[in-house]
Design an enzyme around this catalytic site. Structure first.
Site, PDB file in Angstrom:
ATOM      1  N   LYS A  71       9.867  -2.207   4.634  1.00 11.53           N
ATOM      2  CA  LYS A  71       8.536  -2.220   5.249  1.00 11.53           C
ATOM      3  C   LYS A  71       8.437  -3.128   6.474  1.00 11.53           C
ATOM      4  O   LYS A  71       7.701  -2.842   7.403  1.00 11.53           O
ATOM      5  CB  LYS A  71       7.485  -2.651   4.218  1.00 11.53           C
ATOM      6  CG  LYS A  71       7.151  -1.578   3.214  1.00 11.53           C
ATOM      7  CD  LYS A  71       6.134  -2.115   2.240  1.00 11.53           C
ATOM      8  CE  LYS A  71       5.232  -1.009   1.776  1.00 11.53           C
ATOM      9  NZ  LYS A  71       4.143  -1.439   0.932  1.00 11.53           N
ATOM     10  N   ASP A 107      -1.860   0.449   3.174  1.00 11.29           N
ATOM     11  CA  ASP A 107      -2.007  -0.263   1.890  1.00 11.29           C
ATOM     12  C   ASP A 107      -3.352  -0.989   1.776  1.00 11.29           C
ATOM     13  O   ASP A 107      -4.074  -0.838   0.789  1.00 11.29           O
ATOM     14  CB  ASP A 107      -0.889  -1.295   1.718  1.00 11.29           C
ATOM     15  CG  ASP A 107       0.451  -0.652   1.439  1.00 11.29           C
ATOM     16  OD1 ASP A 107       0.478   0.427   0.823  1.00 11.29           O
ATOM     17  OD2 ASP A 107       1.478  -1.235   1.837  1.00 11.29           O
TER      18      ASP A 107
END
Ligand code: ATR
Length: 287
Positions: A71, A107
């Site tokens: 990520k 997210d």
């Protein structure tokens, strides 16, 4: 399902990917919405992320999700990133816009969607357990919406740094400290929301719970957990027993997927179906 020359390919890169539920969720949404696309798991080992981006571009893959351990490390290999991804320092969605790979982060906003769906307003102090990537993404969104964010972590230095970064980016008050600090109680008194972003309580350690005394919260506070397996963690069960409102991690997982899916397809995702089927799958696996 018919795969033909028009089938668009999406996927997930990460390592390992053995337990990811994303392929299940995205493919069932493609089928339900009649979108000619597939979503595949691509186990990409650490150190191979730049080849993965180039490979995806060369193969005409339209977009992919990104999970641990890529990520953060993927960012230098992208052609641009969104303001959210920049603020979080992490990317969970990559979309090819023409030939350019652009990184996004869904997210934090996925978590905000869950709060909204549960009718939870962001106000006052938000206590965030943990100081990793998920805490950063959620803290940033809460702070943007005016909450005073307080990060409590096993390693206090990480929480202190995260609070400094959050305050610098959003211009809002933010604190970070050890979750054993005596100062915690000063903040808890004003807390409207507590969120666990640590893996404590996740399957298979379902009998564990972060060391936080829920009884110190005000009666109208909300307790959220980003763990979705099990859908109801021990922390959430205890919060419910105390009469506190709870928000589970399944919603956040589904919502970040919904946001990605809608970017991939340009269509509205069948969110309820995705959530129902995932819950069904998780409950099935439990027994
Ligand atoms: P993510 O990107 O999913 O947030 P991460 O960056 O590895 O994952 O962060 C995990 C968080 O959970 C960290 O705050 C970590 O605490 P440390 O900073 O002290 O490592 C916390 N965490 C992980 N395992 C934990 C455990 N067993 N007890 C307490 N905290 C834990």
């Amino acid at each position: 399902m018919q795969i033909d020359q028009d089938t668009r390919v999406f996927g997930l890169i990460g390592y390992p990917l053995d337990h990811s539920l994303s392929p299940f969720m995205h493919n069932l949404a493609f089928q339900a919405a009649g979108v000619n696309a597939v979503y595949l798991p691509f186990p990409v080992k650490p150190g191979r992320v730049s080849s993965a981006v180039e490979g995806a571009r060369a193969l005409g893959i339209r977009g992919f999700n990104v999970t641990i351990p890529h990520k953060e490390t993927i960012i230098p290999y992208l052609d641009g990133i969104s303001p959210e991804a920049e603020a979080c320092g992490s990317v969970n969605t990559v979309l090819f816009e023409g030939d350019r790979a652009i990184g996004y982060n869904t997210d934090g906003i996925g978590f905000m969607d869950s709060l909204e769906q549960e009718g939870v307003e962001v106000q006052g102090v938000a206590i965030i357990l943990g100081a990793g990537g998920a805490a950063r993404a959620i803290g940033y969104q809460l702070s943007l919406r005016g909450a005073i964010t307080v990060f409590l972590n096993r390693t206090p230095e990480r929480a202190e740094k995260l609070a400094r970064d959050t305050a610098r980016i959003t211009g809002r008050e933010s604190w970070g400290m050890s979750w054993e600090s005596g100062r915690v109680l000063d903040f808890v008194r004003d807390a409207a929301l507590l969120i666990n972003t640590t893996p404590v309580g996740m399957y298979p350690d379902i009998d564990r719970q972060p060391p936080f005394d829920l009884k110190s919260l005000k009666p109208n506070s909300v307790v959220a957990d980003i763990i979705y397996n099990p859908p109801k963690t021990r922390l959430l069960r205890e919060a419910e027993a105390l009469g506190l409102k709870t928000v589970n991690g399944l919603g956040m997982f589904v919502n970040q997927g919904v946001r990605s899916w809608e970017m991939f397809t340009g269509r509205e995702a069948p969110r309820k179906l995705m959530e129902d089927k995932l819950r069904g799958l998780l409950l099935e696996n439990e027994t």
